[in-house]
Design a protein around this motif. Structure first.
Motif, PDB file in Angstrom:
ATOM      1  N   LEU A   5      22.198  37.122 -14.648  1.00 10.69           N
ATOM      2  CA  LEU A   5      23.236  36.153 -14.664  1.00 10.69           C
ATOM      3  C   LEU A   5      23.373  35.826 -13.017  1.00 10.69           C
ATOM      4  N   GLU A   6      23.329  34.547 -12.548  1.00 11.78           N
ATOM      5  CA  GLU A   6      23.586  34.380 -11.013  1.00 11.78           C
ATOM      6  C   GLU A   6      24.703  34.778 -10.643  1.00 11.78           C
ATOM      7  N   LEU A   7      26.012  34.621 -11.383  1.00 11.42           N
ATOM      8  CA  LEU A   7      27.157  35.084 -11.023  1.00 11.42           C
ATOM      9  C   LEU A   7      27.275  36.689 -10.654  1.00 11.42           C
ATOM     10  N   THR A   8      26.779  37.299 -11.628  1.00 10.16           N
ATOM     11  CA  THR A   8      26.572  38.787 -11.331  1.00 10.16           C
ATOM     12  C   THR A   8      25.952  39.386 -10.333  1.00 10.16           C
ATOM     13  N   ARG A   9      24.543  38.348  -9.974  1.00  9.45           N
ATOM     14  CA  ARG A   9      23.727  38.654  -8.906  1.00  9.45           C
ATOM     15  C   ARG A   9      24.331  38.495  -7.599  1.00  9.45           C
ATOM     16  N   MET A  10      25.277  37.503  -7.657  1.00 13.76           N
ATOM     17  CA  MET A  10      26.058  37.324  -6.382  1.00 13.76           C
ATOM     18  C   MET A  10      27.244  38.280  -5.971  1.00 13.76           C
ATOM     19  N   ALA A  11      27.555  38.603  -7.280  1.00 10.55           N
ATOM     20  CA  ALA A  11      28.642  39.611  -7.123  1.00 10.55           C
ATOM     21  C   ALA A  11      28.344  40.934  -6.699  1.00 10.55           C
ATOM     22  N   GLN A  12      26.928  41.317  -7.169  1.00  9.24           N
ATOM     23  CA  GLN A  12      26.304  42.588  -6.789  1.00  9.24           C
ATOM     24  C   GLN A  12      25.877  42.695  -5.279  1.00  9.24           C
ATOM     25  N   ALA A  13      25.502  41.450  -4.809  1.00 13.18           N
ATOM     26  CA  ALA A  13      25.204  41.228  -3.417  1.00 13.18           C
ATOM     27  C   ALA A  13      26.327  41.356  -2.579  1.00 13.18           C
ATOM     28  N   LEU A  14      27.473  40.702  -3.134  1.00 15.85           N
ATOM     29  CA  LEU A  14      28.464  40.854  -2.374  1.00 15.85           C
ATOM     30  C   LEU A  14      29.195  42.166  -2.038  1.00 15.85           C
ATOM     31  N   ALA A  15      29.248  43.099  -3.371  1.00 12.34           N
ATOM     32  CA  ALA A  15      29.341  44.518  -3.184  1.00 12.34           C
ATOM     33  C   ALA A  15      28.589  45.249  -2.394  1.00 12.34           C
ATOM     34  N   ALA A  39      29.786  47.787  19.798  1.00 13.77           N
ATOM     35  CA  ALA A  39      30.330  47.463  18.643  1.00 13.77           C
ATOM     36  C   ALA A  39      29.175  46.645  17.812  1.00 13.77           C
ATOM     37  N   ARG A  40      28.963  46.781  16.652  1.00 14.19           N
ATOM     38  CA  ARG A  40      28.054  46.141  15.707  1.00 14.19           C
ATOM     39  C   ARG A  40      28.772  45.510  14.525  1.00 14.19           C
ATOM     40  N   ASP A  41      28.033  44.339  14.074  1.00 14.11           N
ATOM     41  CA  ASP A  41      28.754  43.975  12.694  1.00 14.11           C
ATOM     42  C   ASP A  41      27.646  43.457  12.056  1.00 14.11           C
ATOM     43  N   LEU A  42      27.707  43.077  10.660  1.00 16.25           N
ATOM     44  CA  LEU A  42      26.892  42.206   9.868  1.00 16.25           C
ATOM     45  C   LEU A  42      27.263  40.793   9.804  1.00 16.25           C
ATOM     46  N   PRO A  43      26.425  39.955   9.560  1.00 11.63           N
ATOM     47  CA  PRO A  43      26.837  38.729   9.383  1.00 11.63           C
ATOM     48  C   PRO A  43      27.496  38.506   8.161  1.00 11.63           C
ATOM     49  N   ALA A  44      28.246  37.223   8.141  1.00  6.91           N
ATOM     50  CA  ALA A  44      29.025  36.990   6.870  1.00  6.91           C
ATOM     51  C   ALA A  44      28.486  36.613   5.714  1.00  6.91           C
ATOM     52  N   PHE A  45      28.840  37.187   4.604  1.00 12.20           N
ATOM     53  CA  PHE A  45      28.052  37.050   3.415  1.00 12.20           C
ATOM     54  C   PHE A  45      27.418  35.569   3.011  1.00 12.20           C
ATOM     55  N   ALA A  46      28.688  34.783   3.298  1.00 10.91           N
ATOM     56  CA  ALA A  46      28.262  33.465   2.739  1.00 10.91           C
ATOM     57  C   ALA A  46      26.976  32.797   3.670  1.00 10.91           C
ATOM     58  N   GLU A  47      27.189  33.149   4.922  1.00  4.84           N
ATOM     59  CA  GLU A  47      25.817  32.768   5.852  1.00  4.84           C
ATOM     60  C   GLU A  47      24.455  33.390   5.378  1.00  4.84           C
ATOM     61  N   VAL A  48      24.575  34.655   5.077  1.00  5.80           N
ATOM     62  CA  VAL A  48      23.165  35.313   4.372  1.00  5.80           C
ATOM     63  C   VAL A  48      22.690  34.988   3.294  1.00  5.80           C
ATOM     64  N   TYR A  49      23.829  34.654   2.276  1.00  9.95           N
ATOM     65  CA  TYR A  49      23.486  34.513   1.043  1.00  9.95           C
ATOM     66  C   TYR A  49      22.908  32.835   1.000  1.00  9.95           C
ATOM     67  N   GLU A  50      23.398  32.053   1.525  1.00 12.75           N
ATOM     68  CA  GLU A  50      23.138  30.535   1.624  1.00 12.75           C
ATOM     69  C   GLU A  50      21.608  30.422   2.305  1.00 12.75           C
ATOM     70  N   ALA A  51      21.505  31.121   3.296  1.00 14.64           N
ATOM     71  CA  ALA A  51      20.118  31.051   3.934  1.00 14.64           C
ATOM     72  C   ALA A  51      19.099  32.034   3.242  1.00 14.64           C
ATOM     73  N   GLY A  52      19.415  32.510   2.360  1.00 16.16           N
ATOM     74  CA  GLY A  52      18.483  33.292   1.590  1.00 16.16           C
ATOM     75  C   GLY A  52      18.043  34.634   2.046  1.00 16.16           C
TER      76      GLY A  52
END
Length: 127
Positions: A5-15, A39-52
């Motif tokens: 399921l795409e929704l569970t894949r997205m939730a797993q990636a967000l977690a 200091a370091r940080d990861l890019p926002a989840f939305a940016e990374v997920y949308e960019a593939g």
């Protein structure tokens, strides 16, 4: 079954992204007094997920025959003011980022739980 399921894949990636971000934040806090530490940080989840950017990475030919965990983006140096010793960690900013990462992780778990409850209900099984 759930991984299809795409929704569970997205939730797993967000977690996973939230957990990785918490690790980066913890490293920043641990080095708050280290001279010259940036200091370091990861890019926002939305940016990374949308960019593939959460794609699988093969380590050798023929390695990826089935879907597996997505790779996390590499932490970048976060923008901020430096102290006189060159350290750019702000404990207040790290606290805010850790709360945001925790909220994202909790949201991912809630989505996963709700999805599993819907699937159980559709199969006629109680919680």
């Amino acid at each position: 079954m759930f991984e299809k399921l795409e929704l569970t894949r997205m939730a797993q990636a967000l977690a996973a992204q939230s957990g990785a971000r918490m690790a980066v934040i913890a490293e920043n806090v641990a080095n708050a007094d280290t001279p010259g530490y940036k200091a370091r940080d990861l890019p926002a989840f939305a940016e990374v997920y949308e960019a593939g950017g959460l794609e699988m990475r093969a380590t050798r030919p023929g390695h990826l025959s089935a879907p597996s965990q997505a790779t996390m983006p590499i932490p970048d140096i976060a923008r901020g003011h430096e102290s006189p010793n060159g350290n750019s960690v702000s404990l207040e900013a790290e606290m805010v980022k850790s709360v945001e990462a925790r909220q994202n992780h909790d949201m991912a778990l809630a989505i996963y739980r709700a999805t599993s409850d819907v699937i159980r209900a559709s199969l006629g099984r109680p919680r």
